[in-house]
Design a protein around this motif. Structure first.
Motif, PDB file in Angstrom:
ATOM      1  N   TYR A  93      10.101 -40.433 -17.605  1.00 35.44           N
ATOM      2  CA  TYR A  93       9.309 -40.595 -18.826  1.00 35.44           C
ATOM      3  C   TYR A  93       8.284 -41.702 -18.627  1.00 35.44           C
ATOM      4  N   ARG A  94       7.324 -41.779 -19.560  1.00 34.58           N
ATOM      5  CA  ARG A  94       6.335 -42.853 -19.532  1.00 34.58           C
ATOM      6  C   ARG A  94       5.743 -43.019 -20.935  1.00 34.58           C
ATOM      7  N   ALA A  95       5.212 -44.184 -21.168  1.00 30.32           N
ATOM      8  CA  ALA A  95       4.536 -44.451 -22.439  1.00 30.32           C
ATOM      9  C   ALA A  95       3.137 -43.832 -22.423  1.00 30.32           C
ATOM     10  N   VAL A  96       2.726 -43.276 -23.544  1.00 30.32           N
ATOM     11  CA  VAL A  96       1.405 -42.651 -23.660  1.00 30.32           C
ATOM     12  C   VAL A  96       0.385 -43.730 -24.052  1.00 30.32           C
ATOM     13  N   TYR A  97      -0.720 -43.763 -23.330  1.00 34.37           N
ATOM     14  CA  TYR A  97      -1.717 -44.815 -23.570  1.00 34.37           C
ATOM     15  C   TYR A  97      -2.222 -44.794 -25.014  1.00 34.37           C
ATOM     16  N   GLY A  98      -2.518 -43.630 -25.532  1.00 35.33           N
ATOM     17  CA  GLY A  98      -3.052 -43.545 -26.894  1.00 35.33           C
ATOM     18  C   GLY A  98      -2.033 -43.888 -27.973  1.00 35.33           C
ATOM     19  N   LYS A  99      -0.747 -43.931 -27.593  1.00 34.77           N
ATOM     20  CA  LYS A  99       0.301 -44.270 -28.566  1.00 34.77           C
ATOM     21  C   LYS A  99       1.069 -45.518 -28.121  1.00 34.77           C
ATOM     22  N   ALA A 100       0.363 -46.406 -27.444  1.00 33.62           N
ATOM     23  CA  ALA A 100       1.018 -47.616 -26.951  1.00 33.62           C
ATOM     24  C   ALA A 100       1.571 -48.463 -28.098  1.00 33.62           C
ATOM     25  N   LYS A 101       0.867 -48.484 -29.231  1.00 34.40           N
ATOM     26  CA  LYS A 101       1.347 -49.251 -30.386  1.00 34.40           C
ATOM     27  C   LYS A 101       2.702 -48.726 -30.857  1.00 34.40           C
ATOM     28  N   ASP A 102       2.840 -47.402 -30.993  1.00 34.16           N
ATOM     29  CA  ASP A 102       4.125 -46.822 -31.409  1.00 34.16           C
ATOM     30  C   ASP A 102       5.211 -47.102 -30.373  1.00 34.16           C
ATOM     31  N   ALA A 103       4.863 -46.961 -29.087  1.00 33.36           N
ATOM     32  CA  ALA A 103       5.847 -47.166 -28.029  1.00 33.36           C
ATOM     33  C   ALA A 103       6.363 -48.601 -28.021  1.00 33.36           C
ATOM     34  N   PHE A 104       5.512 -49.565 -28.413  1.00 32.66           N
ATOM     35  CA  PHE A 104       5.931 -50.964 -28.389  1.00 32.66           C
ATOM     36  C   PHE A 104       6.681 -51.371 -29.647  1.00 32.66           C
ATOM     37  N   TYR A 105       6.232 -50.880 -30.809  1.00 32.11           N
ATOM     38  CA  TYR A 105       6.777 -51.380 -32.077  1.00 32.11           C
ATOM     39  C   TYR A 105       7.901 -50.526 -32.647  1.00 32.11           C
ATOM     40  N   LYS A 106       7.927 -49.218 -32.349  1.00 35.51           N
ATOM     41  CA  LYS A 106       8.887 -48.350 -33.037  1.00 35.51           C
ATOM     42  C   LYS A 106      10.274 -48.346 -32.402  1.00 35.51           C
ATOM     43  N   LEU A 107      10.360 -48.615 -31.102  1.00 33.00           N
ATOM     44  CA  LEU A 107      11.659 -48.584 -30.423  1.00 33.00           C
ATOM     45  C   LEU A 107      11.945 -49.937 -29.789  1.00 33.00           C
ATOM     46  N   THR A 108      13.158 -50.422 -30.048  1.00 31.10           N
ATOM     47  CA  THR A 108      13.572 -51.666 -29.405  1.00 31.10           C
ATOM     48  C   THR A 108      13.988 -51.421 -27.961  1.00 31.10           C
ATOM     49  N   ASN A 109      14.738 -50.320 -27.731  1.00 27.48           N
ATOM     50  CA  ASN A 109      15.216 -49.996 -26.389  1.00 27.48           C
ATOM     51  C   ASN A 109      15.082 -48.496 -26.165  1.00 27.48           C
ATOM     52  N   PRO A 110      13.970 -48.048 -25.590  1.00 27.18           N
ATOM     53  CA  PRO A 110      13.764 -46.603 -25.402  1.00 27.18           C
ATOM     54  C   PRO A 110      14.783 -45.974 -24.455  1.00 27.18           C
ATOM     55  N   ARG A 111      15.300 -46.700 -23.477  1.00 25.90           N
ATOM     56  CA  ARG A 111      16.254 -46.145 -22.527  1.00 25.90           C
ATOM     57  C   ARG A 111      17.556 -45.759 -23.224  1.00 25.90           C
ATOM     58  N   GLU A 112      18.030 -46.602 -24.111  1.00 29.33           N
ATOM     59  CA  GLU A 112      19.243 -46.264 -24.862  1.00 29.33           C
ATOM     60  C   GLU A 112      19.008 -45.069 -25.786  1.00 29.33           C
ATOM     61  N   GLN A 113      17.810 -44.981 -26.364  1.00 31.26           N
ATOM     62  CA  GLN A 113      17.478 -43.864 -27.243  1.00 31.26           C
ATOM     63  C   GLN A 113      17.489 -42.548 -26.449  1.00 31.26           C
ATOM     64  N   ILE A 114      16.867 -42.560 -25.269  1.00 25.72           N
ATOM     65  CA  ILE A 114      16.852 -41.357 -24.424  1.00 25.72           C
ATOM     66  C   ILE A 114      18.268 -40.976 -24.019  1.00 25.72           C
TER      67      ILE A 114
END
Length: 288
Positions: free
Chosen positions: A76-97
């Motif tokens: 997986y990777r963070a989307v450049y156009g949604k970097a704000k969501d990727a940074f602020y909406k999830l505390t730990n994306p790995r645990e979510q996945i």
């Protein structure tokens, strides 16, 4: 990344999150940026845009009550156009996945037998990818690839599967060996039959040659000795053969003891018996 006197460096394939007095302000691309901290601007974090990989092991049970360990690999990777969501909406994306992978695997595998799990692992990977794509897109992440890299059943089940496979291979080997032995026996029987056939042809030709030789001897003797009948010639031939046989028996070192009547009268008896046998054979052949 460094920050010296309000100057900020952002590395390649990375974005920085800029805030102004605690409020989101901007996304900083790779390069050098001016961040005047004296007027409340600051960089609160960075976000990598590179593809990352997460390996997940999930224990579950198949339809035929076999416990298996499923290992999945999510890229997986963070989307450049949604970097704000990727940074602020999830505390730990790995645990979510990981949570979504557990949910999908434990909902899919129990509907399949163990053999189907091995055969259709691509379908399991697709189900995981579809669910992750729907869930992680709203958080600013893209699912690049999802793979089911390994399926490990319980150690006892694995041993039983290996024994079943070994037994099947031994059975096939036994069948092939039996088929090979059958072919060898058939070929041996065919060779023996052919040998007997050729031996019979040889004996028949030998007897034919003997008959032809006797016939020629009788004709030559009758022509060269006037007044000699065919019976006289045959008697002389039989006597000659009789003495040749006696000579061979006596000369052979491995012959057993043979007791036969011997004398002038015995020769006549032998000749008479041979003639009677020939006449009876001819009579029997004519009656047939």
């Amino acid at each position: 990344m460094g920050q010296i006197l309000g100057c900020m460096k952002v590395d390649q394939s990375t974005v920085a999150i800029k805030e102004n007095f605690g409020k989101f302000d901007d996304i900083l691309d790779a390069g050098c940026h001016c961040v005047p901290w004296c007027i409340g601007s600051s960089v609160v974090g960075v976000l990598s845009l590179r593809v990352q990989q997460l390996n997940i092991r999930c224990d579950t049970k198949s339809l035929d009550n076999v416990f298996v360990n499923v290992e999945a690999s999510v890229q997986y990777r963070a989307v450049y156009g949604k970097a704000k969501d990727a940074f602020y909406k999830l505390t730990n994306p790995r645990e979510q996945i990981q949570a979504y992978v557990f949910d999908v695997v434990r909902a899919t595998v129990p509907k399949m037998s163990l053999d189907d799990v091995f055969e259709h692992k691509g379908e399991i990977a697709k189900a995981v990818a579809d669910e992750l794509e729907k869930a992680m897109t709203i958080y600013g992440f893209e699912i690049v690839q999802t793979l089911i890299v390994d399926i490990i059943p319980d150690i006892m089940v694995k041993r039983a599967m290996n024994e079943i496979n070994a037994a099947a291979r031994l059975r096939i080997a036994a069948q092939e060996k039996a088929e090979a032995e059958k072919i060898l026996q058939i070929k041996h029987a065919e060779a023996e039959a052919e040998s007997k056939h050729l031996s019979g042809l040889g004996v028949a030709r030998q007897r034919q040659a003997i008959v032809d030789g006797l016939r020629e001897s009788v004709l030559n003797f009758s022509q060269n000795v006037p007044g000699a009948s065919a019976k006289d010639v045959m008697d002389m031939v039989l006597v000659t053969e009789y003495f040749d046989t006696m000579r061979d028996i006596g000369a052979s070192a491995k012959s057993s003891s043979v007791f036969i009547p011997h004398g002038p009268g015995a020769v006549l008896d032998v000749a008479e018996q041979i003639r009677n046998g020939i006449f009876q054979g001819e009579a029997a052949a004519l009656s047939m």
